[in-house]
Design an enzyme around this catalytic site. Structure first.
Site, PDB file in Angstrom:
ATOM      1  N   ASP A 115       0.860  -1.195   0.000  1.00  0.00           N
ATOM      2  CA  ASP A 115       0.000   0.000   0.000  1.00  0.00           C
ATOM      3  C   ASP A 115       0.895   1.244   0.000  1.00  0.00           C
ATOM      4  O   ASP A 115       2.099   1.147   0.266  1.00  0.00           O
ATOM      5  CB  ASP A 115      -0.917  -0.006   1.231  1.00  0.00           C
ATOM      6  CG  ASP A 115      -1.879   1.184   1.266  1.00  0.00           C
ATOM      7  OD1 ASP A 115      -2.404   1.576   0.204  1.00  0.00           O
ATOM      8  OD2 ASP A 115      -2.085   1.764   2.354  1.00  0.00           O
TER       9      ASP A 115
ATOM     10  N   CYS B  54      -4.546  -1.580  -1.967  1.00  0.00           N
ATOM     11  CA  CYS B  54      -4.732  -0.154  -2.201  1.00  0.00           C
ATOM     12  C   CYS B  54      -5.639  -0.003  -3.416  1.00  0.00           C
ATOM     13  O   CYS B  54      -5.287  -0.459  -4.515  1.00  0.00           O
ATOM     14  CB  CYS B  54      -3.364   0.467  -2.460  1.00  0.00           C
ATOM     15  SG  CYS B  54      -3.407   2.207  -2.890  1.00  0.00           S
TER      16      CYS B  54
ATOM     17  N   CYS C 263     -11.254   2.905   0.066  1.00  0.00           N
ATOM     18  CA  CYS C 263      -9.830   3.182   0.288  1.00  0.00           C
ATOM     19  C   CYS C 263      -9.474   2.416   1.547  1.00  0.00           C
ATOM     20  O   CYS C 263     -10.214   2.479   2.546  1.00  0.00           O
ATOM     21  CB  CYS C 263      -9.618   4.681   0.490  1.00  0.00           C
ATOM     22  SG  CYS C 263      -7.991   5.112   1.136  1.00  0.00           S
ATOM     23  N   THR C 264      -8.366   1.700   1.501  1.00  0.00           N
ATOM     24  CA  THR C 264      -8.054   0.823   2.640  1.00  0.00           C
ATOM     25  C   THR C 264      -7.727   1.605   3.918  1.00  0.00           C
ATOM     26  O   THR C 264      -7.843   1.069   5.015  1.00  0.00           O
ATOM     27  CB  THR C 264      -6.904  -0.144   2.285  1.00  0.00           C
ATOM     28  OG1 THR C 264      -5.811   0.614   1.734  1.00  0.00           O
ATOM     29  CG2 THR C 264      -7.358  -1.176   1.268  1.00  0.00           C
ATOM     30  N   HIS C 265      -7.352   2.867   3.772  1.00  0.00           N
ATOM     31  CA  HIS C 265      -7.114   3.682   4.969  1.00  0.00           C
ATOM     32  C   HIS C 265      -8.412   3.955   5.747  1.00  0.00           C
ATOM     33  O   HIS C 265      -8.370   4.276   6.931  1.00  0.00           O
ATOM     34  CB  HIS C 265      -6.519   5.035   4.575  1.00  0.00           C
ATOM     35  CG  HIS C 265      -5.042   5.023   4.300  1.00  0.00           C
ATOM     36  ND1 HIS C 265      -4.500   4.502   3.161  1.00  0.00           N
ATOM     37  CD2 HIS C 265      -4.005   5.480   5.038  1.00  0.00           C
ATOM     38  CE1 HIS C 265      -3.183   4.656   3.183  1.00  0.00           C
ATOM     39  NE2 HIS C 265      -2.860   5.250   4.317  1.00  0.00           N
TER      40      HIS C 265
ATOM     41  N   THR D 240      -6.375   2.758  -4.938  1.00  0.00           N
ATOM     42  CA  THR D 240      -5.805   3.733  -5.865  1.00  0.00           C
ATOM     43  C   THR D 240      -4.774   3.068  -6.773  1.00  0.00           C
ATOM     44  O   THR D 240      -4.798   3.223  -7.990  1.00  0.00           O
ATOM     45  CB  THR D 240      -5.161   4.893  -5.067  1.00  0.00           C
ATOM     46  OG1 THR D 240      -6.088   5.342  -4.080  1.00  0.00           O
ATOM     47  CG2 THR D 240      -4.783   6.047  -5.958  1.00  0.00           C
TER      48      THR D 240
ATOM     49  N   TYR E 223      -1.032   8.575  -2.253  1.00  0.00           N
ATOM     50  CA  TYR E 223      -1.144   8.392  -3.697  1.00  0.00           C
ATOM     51  C   TYR E 223      -2.364   9.129  -4.259  1.00  0.00           C
ATOM     52  O   TYR E 223      -2.364   9.589  -5.397  1.00  0.00           O
ATOM     53  CB  TYR E 223      -1.337   6.906  -4.041  1.00  0.00           C
ATOM     54  CG  TYR E 223      -0.105   6.026  -3.971  1.00  0.00           C
ATOM     55  CD1 TYR E 223       1.166   6.542  -3.725  1.00  0.00           C
ATOM     56  CD2 TYR E 223      -0.228   4.647  -4.177  1.00  0.00           C
ATOM     57  CE1 TYR E 223       2.273   5.697  -3.676  1.00  0.00           C
ATOM     58  CE2 TYR E 223       0.872   3.813  -4.143  1.00  0.00           C
ATOM     59  CZ  TYR E 223       2.129   4.337  -3.890  1.00  0.00           C
ATOM     60  OH  TYR E 223       3.201   3.501  -3.850  1.00  0.00           O
TER      61      TYR E 223
HETATM   62  N1  DGL Z   1      -4.884   3.175   0.789  1.00  0.00           N
HETATM   63  C1  DGL Z   1      -5.043   3.659  -0.503  1.00  0.00           C
HETATM   64  C2  DGL Z   1      -6.331   3.233  -1.193  1.00  0.00           C
HETATM   65  O1  DGL Z   1      -6.890   2.213  -0.859  1.00  0.00           O
HETATM   66  C3  DGL Z   1      -4.474   4.977  -0.940  1.00  0.00           C
HETATM   67  C4  DGL Z   1      -4.423   6.125  -0.013  1.00  0.00           C
HETATM   68  C5  DGL Z   1      -3.515   7.221  -0.521  1.00  0.00           C
HETATM   69  O2  DGL Z   1      -2.302   6.984  -0.533  1.00  0.00           O
HETATM   70  O3  DGL Z   1      -4.014   8.287  -0.919  1.00  0.00           O
HETATM   71  O4  DGL Z   1      -6.774   3.857  -2.123  1.00  0.00           O
END
Ligand code: DGL
Length: 260
Positions: free
Chosen positions: A7, A70, A180-182, A72, A39
């Site tokens: 990620d 991720c 988004c995984t965050h 993205t 990202y």
């Molecule tokens: N964790 C990521 C996702 O699932 C990207 C977050 C980022 O770096 O902006 O999209």
């Protein structure tokens, strides 16, 4: 089996957490591209370069399967990295399909990064799945920064969410997709601003199940020790204490889910 989980930062830990639950006996290399996070607000070309660099290092480290944890990164590069490597590569996409089929007459809200939401992978998915025009979407990039900084203060996060969501009638929504995984780290905050019966859906379970099925079909599973090593950009080691703090938080979120 040595599995890479990749990620931009700590978001993919929510996928690693699920992987450790479904496949506790594999060995994992977690790669967080801290030098380049986030990202989601950067250009597609820049992010693609970052991804290719990271995957090259993971391949050199001997991973036999890779989870692009991720949304993205999956949006902008999954096809091309699959063409470049011959180990299984599992990507992620916002779980819009299960969300749409779980709501009857209600709407679906998808949260993701700006880059995910403007890529053709997402717009194509919507065209395919959102037949009734019941899906709305909203970028919540700041949540990525909050999570990276371990800022989970209730008042601050809910004030941000309420501000982003002003103008939406939240009672219309039957499901929210964490694209988004965050965002998994903010599940409780998100739950608190939506009506009680709104379902929160992420793609983590399905993604890991996907990987597990592929490995099972290859007979290449249950051969490790459950060891996890953490690396950042350039394959620099990260102390596991930093990452375990997040895994503890995920355990807390899971244990404190309201009864459904
Ligand atoms: N964790 C990521 C996702 O699932 C990207 C977050 C980022 O770096 O902006 O999209």
């Amino acid at each position: 089996m040595q599995i890479g989980v990749f990620d931009s930062g700590i978001g993919g830990l929510s996928v690693l957490y699920e992987a450790l639950r479904q496949m506790p006996c594999e060995d994992y290399i977690y790669y967080a591209d801290f030098a380049n996070v986030p990202y989601g607000a950067k250009s597609r070309e820049h992010v693609r370069n970052c991804i290719f660099n990271a995957v090259r290092l993971l391949a050199m480290a001997g991973v036999e399967a890779l989870v692009v944890a991720c949304n993205t990164a999956t949006s902008v590069a999954i096809q091309d990295i699959r063409r470049a490597y011959n180990f299984p590569i599992i990507g992620m996409e916002p779980a819009v399909k299960p969300a749409v089929s779980s709501v009857s007459d209600k709407r679906v809200m998808v949260f993701a990064t700006p880059l995910t939401l403007c890529e053709s992978k997402f717009t194509g998915l919507l065209r395919q799945v959102d037949i009734n025009n019941a899906v709305d979407f909203l970028p919540l990039q700041e949540l990525v920064g909050f999570a990276e900084a371990f800022q989970f203060d209730n008042d601050m996060v809910t004030a941000y969410l309420k501000d982003r969501l002003k103008g939406y009638d939240l009672t219309q929504y039957g499901a929210v997709v964490l694209g988004c995984t965050h965002f998994r780290f903010f599940e409780n905050h998100i739950r608190s601003v939506f009506p009680e019966n709104t379902t929160i859906i992420d793609g983590n379970f399905g993604t890991v199940q996907n990987l597990k099925n592929i490995l099972l079909s290859q007979g290449n599973i249950f051969h490790g020790s459950g060891k996890v090593t953490y690396f950042t950009s350039g394959m620099q080691p990260i102390p596991s204490t930093k990452m375990e703090r997040y895994l503890h938080l995920l355990r807390y979120i899971e244990n404190n889910k309201p009864e459904s």
